[in-house]
Scaffold this active site. Structure first.
Site, PDB file in Angstrom:
ATOM      1  N   LYS A 107       0.839  -1.204   0.000  1.00 24.60           N
ATOM      2  CA  LYS A 107       0.000   0.000   0.000  1.00 24.60           C
ATOM      3  C   LYS A 107       0.875   1.255   0.000  1.00 24.60           C
ATOM      4  O   LYS A 107       0.608   2.209  -0.728  1.00 24.60           O
ATOM      5  CB  LYS A 107      -0.940  -0.015   1.220  1.00 24.60           C
ATOM      6  CG  LYS A 107      -2.010  -1.096   1.092  1.00 24.60           C
ATOM      7  CD  LYS A 107      -2.842  -1.291   2.357  1.00 24.60           C
ATOM      8  CE  LYS A 107      -3.818  -2.454   2.155  1.00 24.60           C
ATOM      9  NZ  LYS A 107      -4.622  -2.765   3.349  1.00 24.60           N
TER      10      LYS A 107
ATOM     11  N   GLN B 132      -4.218  -1.209   9.520  1.00 26.11           N
ATOM     12  CA  GLN B 132      -4.225  -2.555   8.945  1.00 26.11           C
ATOM     13  C   GLN B 132      -4.857  -3.537   9.931  1.00 26.11           C
ATOM     14  O   GLN B 132      -4.522  -3.550  11.114  1.00 26.11           O
ATOM     15  CB  GLN B 132      -2.780  -2.969   8.587  1.00 26.11           C
ATOM     16  CG  GLN B 132      -2.668  -4.291   7.851  1.00 26.11           C
ATOM     17  CD  GLN B 132      -3.334  -4.288   6.468  1.00 26.11           C
ATOM     18  OE1 GLN B 132      -3.446  -3.249   5.821  1.00 26.11           O
ATOM     19  NE2 GLN B 132      -3.789  -5.445   6.025  1.00 26.11           N
TER      20      GLN B 132
ATOM     21  N   ASP C 252     -10.769   3.360   4.331  1.00 20.92           N
ATOM     22  CA  ASP C 252     -10.853   1.901   4.314  1.00 20.92           C
ATOM     23  C   ASP C 252     -12.295   1.434   4.523  1.00 20.92           C
ATOM     24  O   ASP C 252     -12.604   0.258   4.333  1.00 20.92           O
ATOM     25  CB  ASP C 252      -9.966   1.352   5.440  1.00 20.92           C
ATOM     26  CG  ASP C 252      -9.164   0.160   4.993  1.00 20.92           C
ATOM     27  OD1 ASP C 252      -9.055  -0.054   3.773  1.00 20.92           O
ATOM     28  OD2 ASP C 252      -8.650  -0.554   5.862  1.00 20.92           O
TER      29      ASP C 252
HETATM   30  N1  GUN Z   1      -6.703  -6.781   6.236  1.00 23.18           N
HETATM   31  C1  GUN Z   1      -7.055  -7.532   5.169  1.00 23.18           C
HETATM   32  N2  GUN Z   1      -7.627  -6.761   4.221  1.00 23.18           N
HETATM   33  C2  GUN Z   1      -7.644  -5.499   4.697  1.00 23.18           C
HETATM   34  C3  GUN Z   1      -8.102  -4.256   4.169  1.00 23.18           C
HETATM   35  O1  GUN Z   1      -8.626  -4.138   3.061  1.00 23.18           O
HETATM   36  N3  GUN Z   1      -7.913  -3.187   4.982  1.00 23.18           N
HETATM   37  C4  GUN Z   1      -7.354  -3.287   6.203  1.00 23.18           C
HETATM   38  N4  GUN Z   1      -7.233  -2.174   6.944  1.00 23.18           N
HETATM   39  N5  GUN Z   1      -6.925  -4.411   6.724  1.00 23.18           N
HETATM   40  C5  GUN Z   1      -7.057  -5.515   5.972  1.00 23.18           C
END
Ligand code: GUN
Length: 305
Positions: free
Chosen positions: A57, A105, A128
């Site tokens: 990311k 995350q 998110d």
């Molecule tokens: N863990 C697995 N997929 C995601 C996601 O799309 N966003 C976040 N913040 N954590 C994740």
């Protein structure tokens, strides 16, 4: 020999097209207003999979000109200390005018109540889409594509829908079976597909005879986290298969000692499906592209009104 033809949906290529458009928009904002979108990416602890997602990311941000603000927190402190530290960081990011998006995350370490933390993120920066209010909005009637202030849709769900629509696959009226009911994807994607007028069935660990339900699916969304659990014989001929979860399985033949596979037995499924997403290179790159898109949209709301 079978003359069955399957289309492999190239998520990496679609994501690249989207990223080029985002990069051009970021460039326009920067030239017009001397401002660039900013995304805070927070990670707590040392989970290898989470670290690799976060690195992807952050790298993707840099590639399109979005500024990533990196926060790496240690998990081996007491629950109360970590919660206050996280909340304090989030409040600072909420107030920081250079930050347009905040991502924590997931999963957070087991001793942390995720809901308590996600609630602290400002709705306008919840790129998110995991703030309980944004998740709750998915369960309410209304057009999710209509840009209501503060509504962000979680990136993986948006990525799945984008892949389907860009490949001319109609969702309306289709039987969609979602395998897995996680907070991160399974449950919210089911709600979003309902909004798209699909007939949605969810299969989970307590479902009886899951294969007979999956066999009824025009579109299959697999989000379980169990390598190659869904066999070719479970798939209706010509169905669309969207394999979301990445699983690492031991492979002594590889230099790394492992390889990445989905929840679907890809080789078998290719003999039955009409279209299928591969792992890697399917939904994963779309999740990152949608995160960049949400961050750009959030920044545009602030910068351009
Ligand atoms: N863990 C697995 N997929 C995601 C996601 O799309 N966003 C976040 N913040 N954590 C994740």
């Amino acid at each position: 020999m079978s003359d069955h033809k399957v289309t492999i949906i190239d998520g990496k290529a679609v994501a690249q097209t989207i990223r080029l458009k985002i990069a051009a928009e970021v460039c326009r904002l920067s030239e017009t207003y001397i401002k660039v979108p900013g995304l805070a990416v927070m990670i707590v602890g040392q989970r290898k999979d989470s670290q690799s997602y976060v690195n992807m990311k952050r790298k993707a941000c840099a590639e399109v000109g979005i500024k990533s603000i990196d926060l790496d927190l240690l998990e081996n402190v007491s629950e109360s200390e970590l919660i206050s530290k996280l909340i304090c960081e989030i409040h600072e990011l909420n107030a920081n005018p250079y930050v347009h998006g905040i991502l924590g995350q997931l999963p957070l370490p087991k001793h942390i109540n995720e809901e308590k933390i996600l609630t602290e993120i400002s709705l306008g920066k919840d790129v998110d889409g995991f703030h309980p209010l944004n998740i709750g909005k998915l369960a309410m009637k209304g057009d999710w594509r209509y840009k209501v202030e503060s509504l962000f849709v979680p990136c993986t769900l948006k990525g799945c829908i984008e892949l389907l629509t860009r490949h001319g696959i109609t969702i309306k009226g289709k039987n969609v079976v979602v395998v897995g009911r996680s907070n991160i994807v399974g449950l919210p994607v089911s709600l979003l597909l309902l909004k798209e007028d699909a007939t949605v069935t969810m299969v989970h660990s307590r479902t009886k005879e899951p294969e007979s339900i999956v066999r009824n699916a025009d579109i299959n969304i697999a989000v379980v986290g169990q390598a190659a659990m869904i066999k070719g014989s479970w798939i209706k001929p010509g169905a669309v298969v969207i394999d979301v979860r990445t699983n690492a399985v031991d492979d002594p033949g590889k230099k790394s000692g492992y390889r990445l596979v989905g929840d679907v037995d890809f080789q078998e499924a290719c003999k039955m499906a009409g279209c299928i997403t591969p792992i890697p290179g399917g939904v994963g790159p779309m999740t990152v592209a949608m995160l960049l898109k949400n961050t750009l949209d959030g920044a545009k709301r602030v910068i351009e009104g």
